[in-house]
Design an enzyme around this catalytic site. Structure first.
Site, PDB file in Angstrom:
ATOM      1  N   ASN A  67      -2.094  13.044  -3.643  1.00  0.00           N
ATOM      2  CA  ASN A  67      -3.126  13.534  -4.561  1.00  0.00           C
ATOM      3  C   ASN A  67      -3.522  14.959  -4.222  1.00  0.00           C
ATOM      4  O   ASN A  67      -3.686  15.811  -5.101  1.00  0.00           O
ATOM      5  CB  ASN A  67      -4.375  12.659  -4.465  1.00  0.00           C
ATOM      6  CG  ASN A  67      -4.296  11.434  -5.348  1.00  0.00           C
ATOM      7  OD1 ASN A  67      -3.792  11.498  -6.460  1.00  0.00           O
ATOM      8  ND2 ASN A  67      -4.794  10.320  -4.847  1.00  0.00           N
ATOM      9  N   ASP A  82       0.852  -1.190   0.000  1.00  0.00           N
ATOM     10  CA  ASP A  82       0.000   0.000   0.000  1.00  0.00           C
ATOM     11  C   ASP A  82       0.890   1.243   0.000  1.00  0.00           C
ATOM     12  O   ASP A  82       1.852   1.339   0.768  1.00  0.00           O
ATOM     13  CB  ASP A  82      -0.899  -0.018   1.247  1.00  0.00           C
ATOM     14  CG  ASP A  82      -1.936   1.087   1.211  1.00  0.00           C
ATOM     15  OD1 ASP A  82      -3.128   0.784   1.045  1.00  0.00           O
ATOM     16  OD2 ASP A  82      -1.548   2.278   1.367  1.00  0.00           O
ATOM     17  N   GLU A 125      -4.629   2.319  -4.537  1.00  0.00           N
ATOM     18  CA  GLU A 125      -3.170   2.442  -4.429  1.00  0.00           C
ATOM     19  C   GLU A 125      -2.591   1.220  -3.711  1.00  0.00           C
ATOM     20  O   GLU A 125      -1.576   1.308  -3.044  1.00  0.00           O
ATOM     21  CB  GLU A 125      -2.775   3.744  -3.711  1.00  0.00           C
ATOM     22  CG  GLU A 125      -3.803   4.295  -2.763  1.00  0.00           C
ATOM     23  CD  GLU A 125      -3.727   3.683  -1.369  1.00  0.00           C
ATOM     24  OE1 GLU A 125      -4.583   2.829  -1.070  1.00  0.00           O
ATOM     25  OE2 GLU A 125      -2.833   4.069  -0.587  1.00  0.00           O
ATOM     26  N   ASP A 146      -2.012   9.596 -10.552  1.00  0.00           N
ATOM     27  CA  ASP A 146      -2.078   8.476 -11.500  1.00  0.00           C
ATOM     28  C   ASP A 146      -0.687   8.145 -12.040  1.00  0.00           C
ATOM     29  O   ASP A 146      -0.298   6.987 -12.161  1.00  0.00           O
ATOM     30  CB  ASP A 146      -2.991   8.822 -12.680  1.00  0.00           C
ATOM     31  CG  ASP A 146      -4.466   8.779 -12.300  1.00  0.00           C
ATOM     32  OD1 ASP A 146      -4.768   8.388 -11.152  1.00  0.00           O
ATOM     33  OD2 ASP A 146      -5.301   9.144 -13.145  1.00  0.00           O
ATOM     34  N   HIS A 148      -4.816  14.686  -8.970  1.00  0.00           N
ATOM     35  CA  HIS A 148      -5.072  13.278  -9.279  1.00  0.00           C
ATOM     36  C   HIS A 148      -4.289  12.764 -10.481  1.00  0.00           C
ATOM     37  O   HIS A 148      -3.898  11.606 -10.519  1.00  0.00           O
ATOM     38  CB  HIS A 148      -6.575  13.052  -9.508  1.00  0.00           C
ATOM     39  CG  HIS A 148      -7.226  12.350  -8.365  1.00  0.00           C
ATOM     40  ND1 HIS A 148      -7.646  13.004  -7.229  1.00  0.00           N
ATOM     41  CD2 HIS A 148      -7.506  11.047  -8.174  1.00  0.00           C
ATOM     42  CE1 HIS A 148      -8.156  12.140  -6.386  1.00  0.00           C
ATOM     43  NE2 HIS A 148      -8.095  10.938  -6.934  1.00  0.00           N
TER      44      HIS A 148
HETATM   45  P1  GH3 Z   1      -1.860   5.289   4.325  1.00  0.00           P
HETATM   46  O1  GH3 Z   1      -0.419   5.623   4.481  1.00  0.00           O
HETATM   47  O2  GH3 Z   1      -2.502   4.990   5.636  1.00  0.00           O
HETATM   48  O3  GH3 Z   1      -2.098   4.211   3.338  1.00  0.00           O
HETATM   49  O4  GH3 Z   1      -2.565   6.617   3.807  1.00  0.00           O
HETATM   50  P2  GH3 Z   1      -3.254   6.866   2.407  1.00  0.00           P
HETATM   51  O5  GH3 Z   1      -3.507   8.310   2.263  1.00  0.00           O
HETATM   52  O6  GH3 Z   1      -2.431   6.234   1.323  1.00  0.00           O
HETATM   53  O7  GH3 Z   1      -4.566   6.017   2.559  1.00  0.00           O
HETATM   54  P3  GH3 Z   1      -6.069   6.354   2.225  1.00  0.00           P
HETATM   55  O8  GH3 Z   1      -6.717   5.012   2.122  1.00  0.00           O
HETATM   56  O9  GH3 Z   1      -6.625   7.336   3.193  1.00  0.00           O
HETATM   57  O10 GH3 Z   1      -6.037   7.043   0.821  1.00  0.00           O
HETATM   58  C1  GH3 Z   1      -5.777   6.360  -0.367  1.00  0.00           C
HETATM   59  C2  GH3 Z   1      -5.794   7.361  -1.466  1.00  0.00           C
HETATM   60  O11 GH3 Z   1      -5.457   6.766  -2.719  1.00  0.00           O
HETATM   61  C3  GH3 Z   1      -7.144   7.998  -1.638  1.00  0.00           C
HETATM   62  C4  GH3 Z   1      -7.457   7.797  -3.085  1.00  0.00           C
HETATM   63  O12 GH3 Z   1      -8.014   8.938  -3.679  1.00  0.00           O
HETATM   64  C5  GH3 Z   1      -6.137   7.471  -3.707  1.00  0.00           C
HETATM   65  N1  GH3 Z   1      -6.284   6.657  -4.897  1.00  0.00           N
HETATM   66  C6  GH3 Z   1      -6.777   5.415  -4.986  1.00  0.00           C
HETATM   67  N2  GH3 Z   1      -6.774   5.014  -6.277  1.00  0.00           N
HETATM   68  C7  GH3 Z   1      -6.257   6.018  -7.029  1.00  0.00           C
HETATM   69  C8  GH3 Z   1      -6.004   6.207  -8.414  1.00  0.00           C
HETATM   70  O13 GH3 Z   1      -6.251   5.332  -9.250  1.00  0.00           O
HETATM   71  N3  GH3 Z   1      -5.442   7.380  -8.821  1.00  0.00           N
HETATM   72  C9  GH3 Z   1      -5.144   8.343  -7.920  1.00  0.00           C
HETATM   73  N4  GH3 Z   1      -4.592   9.464  -8.371  1.00  0.00           N
HETATM   74  N5  GH3 Z   1      -5.395   8.215  -6.608  1.00  0.00           N
HETATM   75  C10 GH3 Z   1      -5.936   7.062  -6.158  1.00  0.00           C
HETATM   76 MG    MG Z   2      -2.233   4.149   1.294  1.00  0.00          MG
END
Ligand code: GH3
Ligand code: MG
Length: 315
Positions: free
Chosen positions: A187, A179, A223, A196, A192
């Site tokens: 982001n 992760d 992610e 990506d 965003h």
């Molecule tokens: P942690 O260290 O606890 O994992 O914190 P985090 O911010 O990574 O975790 P959280 O689950 O709060 O946020 C995950 C973020 O990943 C939020 C979401 O918008 C972003 N995300 C997920 N999929 C994609 C994607 O395909 N593209 C982009 N740009 N962002 C993404």
């Molecule tokens: Mg994360």
């Protein structure tokens, strides 16, 4: 998706099945210049070659010394590994009932003997083209559009299949859950689209970190990424995970709003089949997830192996 590579255009692979060598020779002459031709003179041999050689198309006679052509076709259709191979019956039985039965069993075409080479060639070319298109679509269904890695669907299928192998061969299998750390902030800071792009770079680094041909890295969702490592014990998988962590850190992608590192980092949880009571995808995923959660709480940017609760240990 202009970067998605199409599979290379190898010479199409044909399996010709006929008891009579003269018939095989005629088909061989028709195709050998621009196809790979495998030949079988019995039903069992045909099934073996279909497994070993994975032809793109089977030209199948109905009259065989052991299993008849209908039976061969039925067995090819029943096996997920050979189900997608089109079967063309080539036979002297040009009665309606035989043709209807063959088509009902899943054959794509029925060609009468004696063969007319130009006609057989033309029909085979059509079926080969359809097969290739089907292969490309099937492959796409297992790929993630953003990163080009395999997707969750591919992960589920491979994990289930590899767990069956692991149980049968009594070999270990490890799972690594990955992760991206503080990715929401990334982001929020860069937008965003930049997010990506970061995911694509992380994906490429993870893919480059898979050194064994059987190892698989997939985009699990968002992610999160997941690796299936067949034949790998816990120490081996921890070493792979640490290599992946270092590879992503080495990208040195600035992440000024992360408290973990000034660059983008990942946390990894590892679990091995030797650690779980039952060999199910759920058990292994739960173990790797628990480990990942620990890696996060312990400060992120690290690898954590699953530590199963010992029996009788205080909760
Ligand atoms: P942690 O260290 O606890 O994992 O914190 P985090 O911010 O990574 O975790 P959280 O689950 O709060 O946020 C995950 C973020 O990943 C939020 C979401 O918008 C972003 N995300 C997920 N999929 C994609 C994607 O395909 N593209 C982009 N740009 N962002 C993404
Ligand atoms: Mg994360």
């Amino acid at each position: 998706m202009s970067s998605m590579p199409l599979p290379p255009l190898d010479r199409p692979r044909l399996l010709v099945v006929d008891e009579q060598p003269a018939n095989i020779q005629a088909l061989y002459r028709t195709f050998a210049s621009d196809h790979q031709v495998f030949m079988a003179t019995s039903g069992r041999q045909a099934l073996e070659l279909a497994q070993e050689r994975r032809p793109d198309l089977v030209l199948l006679d109905l009259d065989l010394p052991d299993l008849d052509g209908f039976e061969v076709c039925t067995r090819l259709q029943a096996d997920p590994a050979t189900r997608h191979i089109p079967v063309v019956f080539v036979t002297a039985h040009n009665d309606e009932a035989a043709e209807a039965r063959g088509l009902a069993l899943g054959a794509v075409d029925f060609i009468g003997k004696p063969i007319r080479p130009a006609i057989v060639r033309a029909r085979v070319q059509t079926h080969l083209l359809l097969k290739r298109q089907g292969d490309v679509l099937r492959d796409l269904a297992f790929l993630d559009g953003l990163t080009g890695l395999h997707n969750r669907r591919a992960f589920d299928e491979r994990l289930a299949a590899e767990l069956r192998h692991a149980a049968r061969d009594r070999t270990p299998l490890s799972l690594v859950m990955i992760d991206v750390d503080r990715f929401k902030r990334y982001n929020d800071h860069y937008g965003h689209l930049a997010g990506d792009d970061a995911l694509r770079q992380v994906a490429a680094a993870l893919r480059a970190g898979m050194l064994r041909p059987m190892d698989l890295v997939t985009r699990f969702g968002g992610e999160e990424f997941a690796c299936v490592l067949p034949g790998t014990d816990l120490p081996g998988a921890l070493a792979v995970a640490e290599r992946l962590r270092a590879a992503v850190a080495a990208l040195r992608m600035p992440h000024p709003t992360s408290e973990v590192q000034p660059h983008l980092s990942i946390s990894l949880g590892v679990a091995c089949t030797t650690q779980v009571p039952v060999l199910t995808p759920q058990a292994l995923l739960a173990g790797a997830d628990a480990a990942l959660y620990q890696a996060k709480s312990a400060g992120r940017d690290r690898v954590q192996g699953f530590e199963p609760a010992r029996e009788g240990a205080a909760p």
